[in-house]
Design a protein around this motif. Structure first.
Motif, PDB file in Angstrom:
ATOM      1  N   PHE A  54       0.836  -1.203   0.000  1.00 55.07           N
ATOM      2  CA  PHE A  54       0.000   0.000   0.000  1.00 55.07           C
ATOM      3  C   PHE A  54       0.870   1.251   0.000  1.00 55.07           C
ATOM      4  O   PHE A  54       0.647   2.188  -0.779  1.00 55.07           O
ATOM      5  N   ARG A  55       1.873   1.276   0.866  1.00 57.91           N
ATOM      6  CA  ARG A  55       2.771   2.438   0.937  1.00 57.91           C
ATOM      7  C   ARG A  55       3.466   2.694  -0.396  1.00 57.91           C
ATOM      8  O   ARG A  55       3.502   3.827  -0.889  1.00 57.91           O
ATOM      9  N   ASP A  56       4.024   1.643  -0.989  1.00 62.80           N
ATOM     10  CA  ASP A  56       4.773   1.812  -2.232  1.00 62.80           C
ATOM     11  C   ASP A  56       3.889   2.307  -3.367  1.00 62.80           C
ATOM     12  O   ASP A  56       4.318   3.112  -4.195  1.00 62.80           O
ATOM     13  N   LEU A  57       2.649   1.820  -3.420  1.00 62.47           N
ATOM     14  CA  LEU A  57       1.735   2.281  -4.466  1.00 62.47           C
ATOM     15  C   LEU A  57       1.375   3.748  -4.267  1.00 62.47           C
ATOM     16  O   LEU A  57       1.276   4.513  -5.239  1.00 62.47           O
ATOM     17  N   ILE A  58       1.194   4.170  -3.016  1.00 60.61           N
ATOM     18  CA  ILE A  58       0.842   5.563  -2.734  1.00 60.61           C
ATOM     19  C   ILE A  58       1.985   6.508  -3.111  1.00 60.61           C
ATOM     20  O   ILE A  58       1.764   7.571  -3.705  1.00 60.61           O
ATOM     21  N   ILE A  59       3.212   6.134  -2.781  1.00 64.93           N
ATOM     22  CA  ILE A  59       4.341   7.046  -3.022  1.00 64.93           C
ATOM     23  C   ILE A  59       4.927   6.892  -4.422  1.00 64.93           C
ATOM     24  O   ILE A  59       5.827   7.646  -4.803  1.00 64.93           O
ATOM     25  N   GLY A  60       4.426   5.920  -5.194  1.00 65.33           N
ATOM     26  CA  GLY A  60       4.918   5.740  -6.549  1.00 65.33           C
ATOM     27  C   GLY A  60       6.204   4.944  -6.655  1.00 65.33           C
ATOM     28  O   GLY A  60       6.911   5.045  -7.673  1.00 65.33           O
ATOM     29  N   ALA A  61       6.508   4.151  -5.628  1.00 62.27           N
ATOM     30  CA  ALA A  61       7.693   3.294  -5.676  1.00 62.27           C
ATOM     31  C   ALA A  61       7.318   1.989  -6.371  1.00 62.27           C
ATOM     32  O   ALA A  61       7.067   0.968  -5.737  1.00 62.27           O
ATOM     33  N   VAL A  62       7.246   2.053  -7.707  1.00 64.60           N
ATOM     34  CA  VAL A  62       6.784   0.907  -8.478  1.00 64.60           C
ATOM     35  C   VAL A  62       7.893   0.421  -9.414  1.00 64.60           C
ATOM     36  O   VAL A  62       8.698   1.212  -9.904  1.00 64.60           O
ATOM     37  N   PRO A  63       7.909  -0.920  -9.650  1.00 68.77           N
ATOM     38  CA  PRO A  63       7.071  -1.908  -8.977  1.00 68.77           C
ATOM     39  C   PRO A  63       7.424  -2.007  -7.497  1.00 68.77           C
ATOM     40  O   PRO A  63       8.579  -1.799  -7.130  1.00 68.77           O
ATOM     41  N   PHE A 108       8.654  -1.488  11.135  1.00 71.58           N
ATOM     42  CA  PHE A 108       7.976  -1.048   9.916  1.00 71.58           C
ATOM     43  C   PHE A 108       7.420   0.373  10.032  1.00 71.58           C
ATOM     44  O   PHE A 108       7.332   1.083   9.043  1.00 71.58           O
ATOM     45  N   CYS A 109       7.025   0.786  11.237  1.00 68.22           N
ATOM     46  CA  CYS A 109       6.554   2.171  11.360  1.00 68.22           C
ATOM     47  C   CYS A 109       7.703   3.140  11.133  1.00 68.22           C
ATOM     48  O   CYS A 109       7.496   4.253  10.614  1.00 68.22           O
ATOM     49  N   VAL A 110       8.918   2.733  11.470  1.00 72.75           N
ATOM     50  CA  VAL A 110      10.093   3.572  11.244  1.00 72.75           C
ATOM     51  C   VAL A 110      10.476   3.586   9.774  1.00 72.75           C
ATOM     52  O   VAL A 110      10.595   4.648   9.144  1.00 72.75           O
ATOM     53  N   THR A 111      10.682   2.412   9.194  1.00 74.81           N
ATOM     54  CA  THR A 111      11.135   2.356   7.803  1.00 74.81           C
ATOM     55  C   THR A 111      10.067   2.895   6.849  1.00 74.81           C
ATOM     56  O   THR A 111      10.396   3.507   5.833  1.00 74.81           O
ATOM     57  N   GLY A 112       8.788   2.676   7.183  1.00 78.55           N
ATOM     58  CA  GLY A 112       7.710   3.204   6.350  1.00 78.55           C
ATOM     59  C   GLY A 112       7.700   4.720   6.326  1.00 78.55           C
ATOM     60  O   GLY A 112       7.517   5.340   5.266  1.00 78.55           O
ATOM     61  N   THR A 113       7.909   5.332   7.480  1.00 75.88           N
ATOM     62  CA  THR A 113       7.931   6.791   7.558  1.00 75.88           C
ATOM     63  C   THR A 113       9.110   7.360   6.780  1.00 75.88           C
ATOM     64  O   THR A 113       8.971   8.321   6.009  1.00 75.88           O
ATOM     65  N   VAL A 114      10.271   6.764   6.960  1.00 79.83           N
ATOM     66  CA  VAL A 114      11.470   7.257   6.279  1.00 79.83           C
ATOM     67  C   VAL A 114      11.338   7.115   4.765  1.00 79.83           C
ATOM     68  O   VAL A 114      11.654   8.047   4.007  1.00 79.83           O
ATOM     69  N   LYS A 115      10.838   5.981   4.309  1.00 85.43           N
ATOM     70  CA  LYS A 115      10.718   5.778   2.867  1.00 85.43           C
ATOM     71  C   LYS A 115       9.714   6.745   2.252  1.00 85.43           C
ATOM     72  O   LYS A 115       9.945   7.282   1.161  1.00 85.43           O
ATOM     73  N   ALA A 116       8.602   6.989   2.942  1.00 85.38           N
ATOM     74  CA  ALA A 116       7.616   7.946   2.435  1.00 85.38           C
ATOM     75  C   ALA A 116       8.230   9.334   2.327  1.00 85.38           C
ATOM     76  O   ALA A 116       7.998  10.062   1.344  1.00 85.38           O
ATOM     77  N   TYR A 117       9.025   9.727   3.315  1.00 85.09           N
ATOM     78  CA  TYR A 117       9.671  11.039   3.273  1.00 85.09           C
ATOM     79  C   TYR A 117      10.675  11.113   2.129  1.00 85.09           C
ATOM     80  O   TYR A 117      10.790  12.156   1.463  1.00 85.09           O
ATOM     81  N   GLU A 118      11.407  10.028   1.911  1.00 84.41           N
ATOM     82  CA  GLU A 118      12.368   9.998   0.810  1.00 84.41           C
ATOM     83  C   GLU A 118      11.701  10.238  -0.537  1.00 84.41           C
ATOM     84  O   GLU A 118      12.318  10.785  -1.455  1.00 84.41           O
ATOM     85  N   TYR A 119      10.435   9.853  -0.656  1.00 82.56           N
ATOM     86  CA  TYR A 119       9.725  10.006  -1.923  1.00 82.56           C
ATOM     87  C   TYR A 119       8.952  11.319  -1.996  1.00 82.56           C
ATOM     88  O   TYR A 119       8.088  11.486  -2.851  1.00 82.56           O
ATOM     89  N   GLY A 120       9.246  12.245  -1.100  1.00 79.61           N
ATOM     90  CA  GLY A 120       8.744  13.596  -1.252  1.00 79.61           C
ATOM     91  C   GLY A 120       7.521  13.967  -0.444  1.00 79.61           C
ATOM     92  O   GLY A 120       7.012  15.086  -0.579  1.00 79.61           O
ATOM     93  N   LEU A 121       7.007  13.076   0.398  1.00 84.20           N
ATOM     94  CA  LEU A 121       5.850  13.436   1.211  1.00 84.20           C
ATOM     95  C   LEU A 121       6.267  14.326   2.374  1.00 84.20           C
ATOM     96  O   LEU A 121       7.425  14.288   2.821  1.00 84.20           O
ATOM     97  N   GLY A 122       5.312  15.116   2.861  1.00 83.08           N
ATOM     98  CA  GLY A 122       5.558  15.925   4.045  1.00 83.08           C
ATOM     99  C   GLY A 122       5.667  15.058   5.285  1.00 83.08           C
ATOM    100  O   GLY A 122       5.363  13.858   5.261  1.00 83.08           O
ATOM    101  N   LEU A 123       6.066  15.672   6.370  1.00 78.99           N
ATOM    102  CA  LEU A 123       6.316  14.903   7.588  1.00 78.99           C
ATOM    103  C   LEU A 123       5.051  14.237   8.123  1.00 78.99           C
ATOM    104  O   LEU A 123       5.082  13.074   8.547  1.00 78.99           O
ATOM    105  N   THR A 124       3.926  14.960   8.114  1.00 78.92           N
ATOM    106  CA  THR A 124       2.691  14.382   8.644  1.00 78.92           C
ATOM    107  C   THR A 124       2.256  13.184   7.824  1.00 78.92           C
ATOM    108  O   THR A 124       1.945  12.113   8.375  1.00 78.92           O
ATOM    109  N   MET A 125       2.221  13.341   6.500  1.00 73.50           N
ATOM    110  CA  MET A 125       1.790  12.240   5.649  1.00 73.50           C
ATOM    111  C   MET A 125       2.792  11.089   5.650  1.00 73.50           C
ATOM    112  O   MET A 125       2.423   9.925   5.491  1.00 73.50           O
ATOM    113  N   SER A 126       4.065  11.412   5.852  1.00 72.56           N
ATOM    114  CA  SER A 126       5.068  10.348   5.976  1.00 72.56           C
ATOM    115  C   SER A 126       4.792   9.494   7.214  1.00 72.56           C
ATOM    116  O   SER A 126       4.872   8.262   7.169  1.00 72.56           O
ATOM    117  N   ALA A 127       4.444  10.170   8.324  1.00 73.52           N
ATOM    118  CA  ALA A 127       4.112   9.433   9.542  1.00 73.52           C
ATOM    119  C   ALA A 127       2.851   8.594   9.353  1.00 73.52           C
ATOM    120  O   ALA A 127       2.765   7.457   9.837  1.00 73.52           O
TER     121      ALA A 127
END
Length: 220
Positions: A54-63, A108-127
């Motif tokens: 779900f996270r990867d699809l939202i942030i565009g980390a495809v495949p 996973f809550c840690v790595t998920g937040t960091v990866k979302a931020y790496e793909y350009g999301l803001g801090l709140t949405m990354s969390a």
């Protein structure tokens, strides 16, 4: 940023460990629901990989990573085989499985937040996506098994709250430029510890203030 926190080999090993324990919980629920071996495998895969997918699809980390790393796909099948043949023994060590599940939640809550931020999301949405990474697979597991998701049930020990706390700590560390292996580990440890304490003392989220309902508590 993830590569700065953990070496690729360590990150991969941690991911596989988290995937394995999440898959165990999915497979055990499938056995309790009397699913066949295919159903057990599906629930194990969904539980283990659903949040990250779900996270990867939202942030565009495809495949998504679940489709590019064979180990991510095979690990839930290993858990499936283990539960299929040894589920009475696995049930007896359920407390131990829950401890590892809590560790996976923290990771996973840690790595998920960091990866979302790496793909350009803001801090709140990354969390938020860090939370989704940690709990999304469990929600999909319960939906497929025709259960009210544990995440939404008042009579279950806190699960999302520890993940929210861990993801928030990571977001704050990013905001103040203090994120490193030590602070990331502290965030994961905090989420892990809160989950263990919630299981030990049966901490639960409050329900509506001055709640009035004709429905019995055990039916909710």
């Amino acid at each position: 940023m993830l590569q700065e926190l953990f070496t690729p080999s360590v990150q991969h090993a941690l991911d596989l460990a988290g995937i394995f324990v999440f898959a165990i919980s999915g497979a055990l629920l499938a056995v309790r629901k009397n699913f066949d071996v295919f159903g057990i495998a599906v629930l194990a895969e969904v539980t283990a990989l659903g949040g990250g997918l779900f996270r990867d699809l939202i942030i565009g980390a495809v495949p998504p990573a679940a489709f590019t790393d064979l180990g991510y796909f095979l690990m839930p099948l290993v858990a499936t085989a283990m539960v299929f043949f040894l589920h009475p023994e696995v049930e007896r060590i359920q407390v131990g499985v829950n401890v590892f599940d809590a560790a996976g939640l923290g990771l996973f809550c840690v790595t998920g937040t960091v990866k979302a931020y790496e793909y350009g999301l803001g801090l709140t949405m990354s969390a938020v996506l860090g939370l989704a990474t940690a709990v999304g697979g469990g929600v999909l597991r319960d939906v497929l098994a025709n259960e009210v998701p544990s995440l939404l049930r008042w009579d279950r020990d806190l699960y999302a709250v520890p993940a929210i706390v861990g993801a928030t700590i990571v977001a704050l560390c990013i905001r103040f430029d203090t994120l490193n292996a030590a602070t990331a580990g502290a965030a994961a440890l905090t989420a892990f510890t809160l989950r263990l304490l919630a299981m030990r003392f049966h901490w639960r989220a409050p329900r509506a203030w001055n709640r009035r309902s004709a429905t019995a508590d055990d039916g909710q």
